[in-house]
Scaffold this motif. Structure first.
Motif, PDB file in Angstrom:
ATOM      1  N   THR A 129      43.135   6.558  54.475  1.00  0.00           N
ATOM      2  CA  THR A 129      43.888   7.804  54.643  1.00  0.00           C
ATOM      3  C   THR A 129      43.808   8.670  53.391  1.00  0.00           C
ATOM      4  N   LEU A 130      43.816   8.034  52.231  1.00  0.00           N
ATOM      5  CA  LEU A 130      43.709   8.786  50.984  1.00  0.00           C
ATOM      6  C   LEU A 130      42.371   9.506  50.903  1.00  0.00           C
ATOM      7  N   MET A 131      41.315   8.797  51.220  1.00  0.00           N
ATOM      8  CA  MET A 131      39.972   9.359  51.115  1.00  0.00           C
ATOM      9  C   MET A 131      39.774  10.517  52.089  1.00  0.00           C
ATOM     10  N   TRP A 132      40.269  10.346  53.316  1.00  0.00           N
ATOM     11  CA  TRP A 132      39.985  11.320  54.358  1.00  0.00           C
ATOM     12  C   TRP A 132      40.979  12.489  54.404  1.00  0.00           C
ATOM     13  N   TRP A 133      42.230  12.243  54.059  1.00  0.00           N
ATOM     14  CA  TRP A 133      43.258  13.233  54.343  1.00  0.00           C
ATOM     15  C   TRP A 133      43.954  13.842  53.130  1.00  0.00           C
ATOM     16  N   ALA A 134      43.939  13.191  51.996  1.00  0.00           N
ATOM     17  CA  ALA A 134      44.781  13.630  50.878  1.00  0.00           C
ATOM     18  C   ALA A 134      44.499  15.073  50.472  1.00  0.00           C
ATOM     19  N   GLN A 135      43.241  15.431  50.362  1.00  0.00           N
ATOM     20  CA  GLN A 135      42.912  16.769  49.864  1.00  0.00           C
ATOM     21  C   GLN A 135      43.375  17.865  50.808  1.00  0.00           C
ATOM     22  N   SER A 136      43.133  17.699  52.116  1.00  0.00           N
ATOM     23  CA  SER A 136      43.519  18.753  53.063  1.00  0.00           C
ATOM     24  C   SER A 136      45.032  18.857  53.209  1.00  0.00           C
ATOM     25  N   ILE A 137      45.724  17.736  53.025  1.00  0.00           N
ATOM     26  CA  ILE A 137      47.193  17.795  53.059  1.00  0.00           C
ATOM     27  C   ILE A 137      47.716  18.513  51.830  1.00  0.00           C
ATOM     28  N   LYS A 138      47.158  18.212  50.692  1.00  0.00           N
ATOM     29  CA  LYS A 138      47.593  18.864  49.455  1.00  0.00           C
ATOM     30  C   LYS A 138      47.373  20.371  49.503  1.00  0.00           C
ATOM     31  N   THR A 139      46.203  20.784  49.953  1.00  0.00           N
ATOM     32  CA  THR A 139      45.829  22.192  49.861  1.00  0.00           C
ATOM     33  C   THR A 139      46.266  23.030  51.049  1.00  0.00           C
ATOM     34  N   GLU A 140      46.343  22.411  52.256  1.00  0.00           N
ATOM     35  CA  GLU A 140      46.623  23.194  53.450  1.00  0.00           C
ATOM     36  C   GLU A 140      47.797  22.683  54.281  1.00  0.00           C
ATOM     37  N   GLY A 141      48.162  21.420  54.087  1.00  0.00           N
ATOM     38  CA  GLY A 141      49.179  20.832  54.950  1.00  0.00           C
ATOM     39  C   GLY A 141      48.678  20.628  56.358  1.00  0.00           C
ATOM     40  N   VAL A 142      47.354  20.417  56.490  1.00  0.00           N
ATOM     41  CA  VAL A 142      46.728  20.313  57.819  1.00  0.00           C
ATOM     42  C   VAL A 142      45.773  19.116  57.840  1.00  0.00           C
ATOM     43  N   ILE A 143      45.728  18.435  58.979  1.00  0.00           N
ATOM     44  CA  ILE A 143      44.724  17.400  59.243  1.00  0.00           C
ATOM     45  C   ILE A 143      43.899  17.844  60.436  1.00  0.00           C
TER      46      ILE A 143
END
Length: 271
Positions: A129-143
């Motif tokens: 989950t960290l590898m796939w989702w962390a960046q988009s959650i941080k920057t956009e709040g979107v998956i």
């Protein structure tokens, strides 16, 4: 008893080392670059590469943890028989292998040997989950993901480490092939909701069509082989990937940790 852990700086390898240290074991850790290992105090860090048999020394090792790939590209080991021969010659008694792919030369060589071997096959790591989702959650709040209804019995990497550490230090697991899962199967959409609760922030889930997902992955720089694997793994997850097992509790004596627990432990990584 000295236990040698290969792949010791990886996601699971570090967990195995930590579990063994807590148990008071004498631990050696094999890594290609000892200077970057950053392992706990008390671990004997040794240089070596599983793909290069001449760099390996199993002298004094009673129990050995192996991975079945080599290098940053995760290519299968091509010298499995030589590794097993070296272990037998050195007097190694017990071996675990972190699996997750079709049996290769290493597994076949172990099965034909006199060693007490155990295969440990985890399903999807919660830490992915960290590898796939962390960046988009941080920057956009979107998956943005395809297959929102896909089920997965994700497993906490710490539970994988605990299972392997227990097997390395206890007898009775020879010849076993263990599938390791978490305590529940969640859909992708449910996983997003759990994570949102843990970080105290709304996360929008946008379900992509397979065609949109392929386009996104291409834009992310993924190769055709990786994209093909993801379409198969996510779009047609095998039954073993979403069928909950009791392996963690059976072997360690405590329940497997839930994704909610993992999310709470790692919430700061998504802010």
């Amino acid at each position: 008893m000295t236990i040698l852990v290969t792949g010791a700086t990886g996601t699971v390898g570090r967990q195995i080392v930590n579990e063994l240290i807590r148990a008071g074991a004498s631990v050696s850790a094999l890594t290609r670059d000892p200077a970057k290992a950053a392992l706990p105090e008390g671990v004997n860090v040794v240089a070596g590469d599983l793909s290069q048999i001449g760099t390996l020394d199993f002298t004094g090792v009673e129990a050995l943890h192996l991975i079945n790939f080599a290098g940053d590209d995760y290519s299968p080991l091509k010298n499995g028989q030589a590794i097993v021969d070296l272990a037998v010659e050195a007097g190694v008694k017990r071996v675990t292998v972190l699996g997750g792919r079709a049996d290769g030369e290493l597994e076949q060589a172990l099965a034909a040997s006199t060693l007490e071997w155990t295969l440990v096959n985890p399903v999807e790591f919660m830490s992915n989950t960290l590898m796939w989702w962390a960046q988009s959650i941080k920057t956009e709040g979107v998956i943005r993901e395809p297959f929102g209804g896909r089920l997965s019995a994700m497993v906490h990497e710490g539970d994988i480490g605990a299972v392997i550490a227990t097997v390395l230090t206890q007898s009775g697991h020879g010849g076993k092939d263990y599938t390791v899962t978490g305590p529940e199967a969640l859909t992708t959409a449910e996983k997003v909701a759990v994570l949102a609760g843990a970080i105290g922030r709304e996360i929008e889930f946008v379900e992509l069509t397979p065609e949109q997902a392929v386009e996104k992955w291409k834009n992310d720089g993924m190769g055709e082989e990786t994209i093909g694997f993801l379409l198969q793994a996510l779009g047609n997850t095998p039954e073993i990937g979403y069928t909950v097992t009791s392996t963690v509790e059976d072997i360690t004596g405590r329940p497997a940790r839930s994704f909610a627990q993992w999310a709470a432990e790692n919430a700061s990584s998504f802010h």
